[in-house]
Design a protein around this motif. Structure first.
Motif, PDB file in Angstrom:
ATOM      1  N   GLU A   1       0.829  -1.224   0.000  1.00 10.83           N
ATOM      2  CA  GLU A   1       0.000   0.000   0.000  1.00 10.83           C
ATOM      3  C   GLU A   1       0.850   1.256   0.000  1.00 10.83           C
ATOM      4  OE1 GLU A   1      -2.883   0.131   3.244  1.00 10.83           O
ATOM      5  OE2 GLU A   1      -3.543  -1.867   2.581  1.00 10.83           O
ATOM      6  N   GLU A   2       1.934   1.247   0.756  1.00  8.11           N
ATOM      7  CA  GLU A   2       2.832   2.418   0.791  1.00  8.11           C
ATOM      8  C   GLU A   2       3.360   2.685  -0.628  1.00  8.11           C
ATOM      9  OE1 GLU A   2       3.054   4.054   3.745  1.00  8.11           O
ATOM     10  OE2 GLU A   2       4.315   2.915   5.146  1.00  8.11           O
ATOM     11  N   CYS A   3       3.713   1.597  -1.332  1.00  5.14           N
ATOM     12  CA  CYS A   3       4.211   1.751  -2.710  1.00  5.14           C
ATOM     13  C   CYS A   3       3.139   2.401  -3.585  1.00  5.14           C
ATOM     14  CB  CYS A   3       4.590   0.406  -3.310  1.00  5.14           C
ATOM     15  SG  CYS A   3       6.015  -0.358  -2.560  1.00  5.14           S
ATOM     16  N   GLY A   4       1.903   1.996  -3.370  1.00  2.79           N
ATOM     17  CA  GLY A   4       0.793   2.509  -4.183  1.00  2.79           C
ATOM     18  C   GLY A   4       0.582   4.007  -4.031  1.00  2.79           C
ATOM     19  N   LYS A   5       1.101   4.584  -2.956  1.00  2.00           N
ATOM     20  CA  LYS A   5       0.942   6.035  -2.757  1.00  2.00           C
ATOM     21  C   LYS A   5       1.831   6.833  -3.701  1.00  2.00           C
ATOM     22  CE  LYS A   5      -0.064   5.558   2.169  1.00  2.00           C
ATOM     23  NZ  LYS A   5       0.586   5.552   3.489  1.00  2.00           N
ATOM     24  N   TYR A   6       2.841   6.181  -4.288  1.00  2.00           N
ATOM     25  CA  TYR A   6       3.774   6.885  -5.173  1.00  2.00           C
ATOM     26  C   TYR A   6       3.920   6.068  -6.463  1.00  2.00           C
ATOM     27  CZ  TYR A   6       4.858   9.552  -0.999  1.00  2.00           C
ATOM     28  OH  TYR A   6       4.758  10.354   0.114  1.00  2.00           O
ATOM     29  N   PRO A   7       2.881   6.075  -7.312  1.00  3.92           N
ATOM     30  CA  PRO A   7       2.902   5.182  -8.486  1.00  3.92           C
ATOM     31  C   PRO A   7       4.152   5.387  -9.347  1.00  3.92           C
ATOM     32  CG  PRO A   7       0.776   6.274  -8.243  1.00  3.92           C
ATOM     33  CD  PRO A   7       1.681   6.900  -7.231  1.00  3.92           C
ATOM     34  N   GLY A   8       4.758   4.281  -9.698  1.00  2.92           N
ATOM     35  CA  GLY A   8       5.930   4.325 -10.573  1.00  2.92           C
ATOM     36  C   GLY A   8       7.222   4.611  -9.835  1.00  2.92           C
ATOM     37  N   ARG A   9       7.132   5.028  -8.581  1.00  5.80           N
ATOM     38  CA  ARG A   9       8.373   5.379  -7.867  1.00  5.80           C
ATOM     39  C   ARG A   9       8.781   4.322  -6.842  1.00  5.80           C
ATOM     40  NH1 ARG A   9       9.924  11.167  -6.352  1.00  5.80           N
ATOM     41  NH2 ARG A   9      11.916  10.172  -6.804  1.00  5.80           N
ATOM     42  N   LEU A  10       7.794   3.577  -6.351  1.00  2.00           N
ATOM     43  CA  LEU A  10       8.135   2.598  -5.313  1.00  2.00           C
ATOM     44  C   LEU A  10       7.672   1.192  -5.689  1.00  2.00           C
ATOM     45  CD1 LEU A  10       7.199   4.525  -2.013  1.00  2.00           C
ATOM     46  CD2 LEU A  10       9.462   4.267  -3.049  1.00  2.00           C
ATOM     47  N   PHE A  11       8.590   0.249  -5.555  1.00  3.80           N
ATOM     48  CA  PHE A  11       8.284  -1.187  -5.646  1.00  3.80           C
ATOM     49  C   PHE A  11       8.853  -1.810  -4.374  1.00  3.80           C
ATOM     50  CE2 PHE A  11       8.312   0.455  -9.915  1.00  3.80           C
ATOM     51  CZ  PHE A  11       7.232  -0.161 -10.509  1.00  3.80           C
ATOM     52  N   ALA A  12       8.685  -3.129  -4.213  1.00  2.00           N
ATOM     53  CA  ALA A  12       9.146  -3.707  -2.944  1.00  2.00           C
ATOM     54  C   ALA A  12       9.587  -5.152  -3.075  1.00  2.00           C
ATOM     55  CB  ALA A  12       8.039  -3.609  -1.899  1.00  2.00           C
ATOM     56  N   PHE A  13      10.445  -5.546  -2.136  1.00  2.00           N
ATOM     57  CA  PHE A  13      10.733  -6.955  -1.879  1.00  2.00           C
ATOM     58  C   PHE A  13       9.903  -7.341  -0.665  1.00  2.00           C
ATOM     59  CE2 PHE A  13      15.009  -5.675  -3.681  1.00  2.00           C
ATOM     60  CZ  PHE A  13      14.903  -6.437  -4.847  1.00  2.00           C
ATOM     61  N   ALA A  14       9.190  -8.442  -0.770  1.00  2.00           N
ATOM     62  CA  ALA A  14       8.315  -8.879   0.320  1.00  2.00           C
ATOM     63  C   ALA A  14       9.121  -9.619   1.396  1.00  2.00           C
ATOM     64  CB  ALA A  14       7.237  -9.799  -0.239  1.00  2.00           C
ATOM     65  N   THR A  15       8.427  -9.887   2.505  1.00  2.00           N
ATOM     66  CA  THR A  15       9.040 -10.590   3.636  1.00  2.00           C
ATOM     67  C   THR A  15       8.349 -11.936   3.813  1.00  2.00           C
ATOM     68  OG1 THR A  15       9.235  -8.432   4.645  1.00  2.00           O
ATOM     69  CG2 THR A  15       9.570 -10.323   6.087  1.00  2.00           C
ATOM     70  N   LEU A  16       9.107 -12.974   4.051  1.00  2.00           N
ATOM     71  CA  LEU A  16       8.488 -14.299   4.218  1.00  2.00           C
ATOM     72  C   LEU A  16       8.283 -14.640   5.700  1.00  2.00           C
ATOM     73  CD1 LEU A  16      10.337 -16.464   1.539  1.00  2.00           C
ATOM     74  CD2 LEU A  16       8.172 -15.221   1.351  1.00  2.00           C
ATOM     75  N   PRO A  17       7.203 -15.385   6.000  1.00  2.00           N
ATOM     76  CA  PRO A  17       6.936 -15.814   7.386  1.00  2.00           C
ATOM     77  C   PRO A  17       7.773 -17.045   7.726  1.00  2.00           C
ATOM     78  CG  PRO A  17       5.163 -16.517   5.924  1.00  2.00           C
ATOM     79  CD  PRO A  17       6.148 -15.784   5.048  1.00  2.00           C
ATOM     80  N   LEU A  18       9.097 -16.879   7.809  1.00  2.00           N
ATOM     81  CA  LEU A  18       9.996 -18.036   7.895  1.00  2.00           C
ATOM     82  C   LEU A  18       9.729 -18.928   9.095  1.00  2.00           C
ATOM     83  CD1 LEU A  18      13.405 -16.506   6.807  1.00  2.00           C
ATOM     84  CD2 LEU A  18      11.884 -17.989   5.497  1.00  2.00           C
ATOM     85  N   SER A  19       9.361 -18.325  10.229  1.00  2.00           N
ATOM     86  CA  SER A  19       9.168 -19.151  11.429  1.00  2.00           C
ATOM     87  C   SER A  19       7.870 -19.962  11.358  1.00  2.00           C
ATOM     88  CB  SER A  19       9.180 -18.278  12.684  1.00  2.00           C
ATOM     89  OG  SER A  19       8.182 -17.285  12.578  1.00  2.00           O
ATOM     90  N   GLY A  20       7.030 -19.655  10.366  1.00  2.00           N
ATOM     91  CA  GLY A  20       5.733 -20.332  10.270  1.00  2.00           C
ATOM     92  C   GLY A  20       5.779 -21.698   9.621  1.00  2.00           C
ATOM     93  N   GLY A  21       6.928 -22.056   9.017  1.00  2.00           N
ATOM     94  CA  GLY A  21       7.039 -23.377   8.378  1.00  2.00           C
ATOM     95  C   GLY A  21       6.678 -23.324   6.898  1.00  2.00           C
ATOM     96  N   LYS A  22       6.989 -24.460   6.255  1.00  2.00           N
ATOM     97  CA  LYS A  22       6.949 -24.554   4.790  1.00  2.00           C
ATOM     98  C   LYS A  22       5.586 -24.169   4.175  1.00  2.00           C
ATOM     99  CE  LYS A  22       7.537 -28.285   1.443  1.00  2.00           C
ATOM    100  NZ  LYS A  22       6.150 -28.614   1.222  1.00  2.00           N
ATOM    101  N   ASN A  23       4.508 -24.727   4.728  1.00  2.00           N
ATOM    102  CA  ASN A  23       3.196 -24.480   4.101  1.00  2.00           C
ATOM    103  C   ASN A  23       2.797 -23.017   4.160  1.00  2.00           C
ATOM    104  OD1 ASN A  23       3.088 -27.124   3.550  1.00  2.00           O
ATOM    105  ND2 ASN A  23       1.674 -27.658   5.223  1.00  2.00           N
TER     106      ASN A  23
END
Ligand code: 5CU
Length: 365
Positions: free
Chosen positions: A113-135
């Motif tokens: 959503e933060e990226c969406g406030k500045y179209p074309g200027r912001l993209f992102a790398f997401a974060t994974l829920p690593l402690s939650g396990g494979k599924n």
């Protein structure tokens, strides 16, 4: 910096979204935010080596860490057209297993959503829920396709708790490969505090940041190489922070140690089909240009290729110690290294400044 129509893209730039900051304020174990009386100023304490009774305990934390408008101000001040933002370390590594799925969904939605406030200027790398396990992790990877601004994921070096050479990570790496989501590999834990010696507190953050971080990245990626991850997941794409730690400089030594290892030979791991370190550097690995010198950048360029280098700043870390509203020396040094190594206004420097990132991360709206 050079006047150019080709966009300047910062692929190494962090945020702690407001909800993450609130979580940190509620904690008293690393990672946490609190003041240390008599000062009332808040400090962010994240690194294992910095949680000590000394002036190097954490760092001042201001709006530049969480307010997205400050990120854009910083971009404008430093002629950066596009930023690919990522949650800063230690991500969600510390979140209890039962909370991981919801925490990752919340953070990824908030960042998108933060990226969406500045179209074309912001993209992102997401974060994974690593402690939650494979599924849980696989579910979040598949959900990321619905988030318009996500272009990859940021990953630390611990994986599911056993490092990135853990065979249990292979399905996750395959899922990322298939979803065409590159991994931005970033250090956090450094090396054990004992290696810094008895006087470590006298040296601020220099040893863990200058040496611990790059060695951690180098060790993590080397373990992946030794485990054959890049043969098993051949199209996996990794962007390594800080120009690969020391990987470009040590690639020859690593490769030579592999070729001379009797155990690997006896196990049949040296034959046909093995990808060399050099092949992996040119096929699976991209390197950011956050290395602060032409010497380091030249090694990165020689190891991976001019078409695999991407500009970055590490904002909001490494602000000037005084005059924060000025141009940041940490950023200018990385610009100068690119101009020194690749020339100003050349095709190669424009590629390193942004063209490579636009191509690899598909940075179009
Ligand atoms: O200054 C630091 O501690 C850091 C950090 O923790 N993470 C990062 O990306 N850069 C610098």
């Amino acid at each position: 910096m050079a006047a150019t129509k080709s966009p300047v893209v910062d692929i190494h730039t962090h945020v702690y979204p407001p909800s993450y900051i609130e979580l940190l304020k509620s904690r008293d174990k690393i990672p946490y935010i609190r003041s240390f009386p008599p000062s009332s100023a808040l400090r962010l304490v994240i690194l294992p080596a910095e949680d000590t009774e000394s002036t190097s305990r954490g760092r001042p934390v201001g709006a530049e860490y969480y307010d997205i408008s400050k990120k854009v101000e910083f971009m404008d001040r430093h002629s950066i057209d596009i930023s690919v933002i990522s949650l800063a370390n230690p991500w969600l590594d510390w979140v209890p297993a039962a909370d991981a799925a919801e925490a990752a969904r919340g953070i990824n939605d908030e960042v998108n959503e933060e990226c969406g406030k500045y179209p074309g200027r912001l993209f992102a790398f997401a974060t994974l829920p690593l402690s939650g396990g494979k599924n849980v992790i696989e579910k979040e990877i598949s959900r990321l396709k619905s988030l318009k601004h996500m272009r990859g994921i940021i990953l630390g070096t611990t994986g599911l708790g056993k490092g990135l050479d853990d065979p249990d990570l292979l399905p996750i790496f395959r899922a990322l490969q298939d979803a065409k989501l590159p991994i931005f590999l970033h250090p956090h834990y450094g090396l054990p505090s004992s290696v810094w010696g008895e006087r470590a507190n006298d040296y601020g953050h220099v040893l863990p940041l200058a040496l611990g971080f790059p060695m951690e990245t180098t060790i993590a990626i080397t373990r992946m190489i030794l485990a054959g991850v890049f043969e098993k997941v051949p199209e996996l794409e990794m962007i390594l922070a800080h120009s690969g730690g020391t990987l470009p400089f040590l690639a020859g030594r690593i490769e030579s140690c592999i070729e001379h290892d009797a155990h690997l030979k006896a196990e049949g791991k040296l034959g046909k089909g093995r990808k060399t370190v050099w092949e992996i550097l040119k096929k699976n690995i991209y390197l950011d240009a956050v290395v602060y010198s032409e010497v380091g950048l030249n090694a990165a360029i020689q190891a991976s290729g001019k078409d695999r280098i991407m500009f970055g700043t590490d904002h909001p870390f490494f602000p000037p110690l005084e005059g924060e509203n000025e141009t940041w020396a940490s950023v200018e040094t990385n610009y100068e290294a690119i101009f020194g190594s690749l020339g100003s206004g050349t095709e190669e420097s424009l590629a390193a400044l942004g063209g490579n990132a636009v191509r690899v991360l598909n940075l179009v709206v």
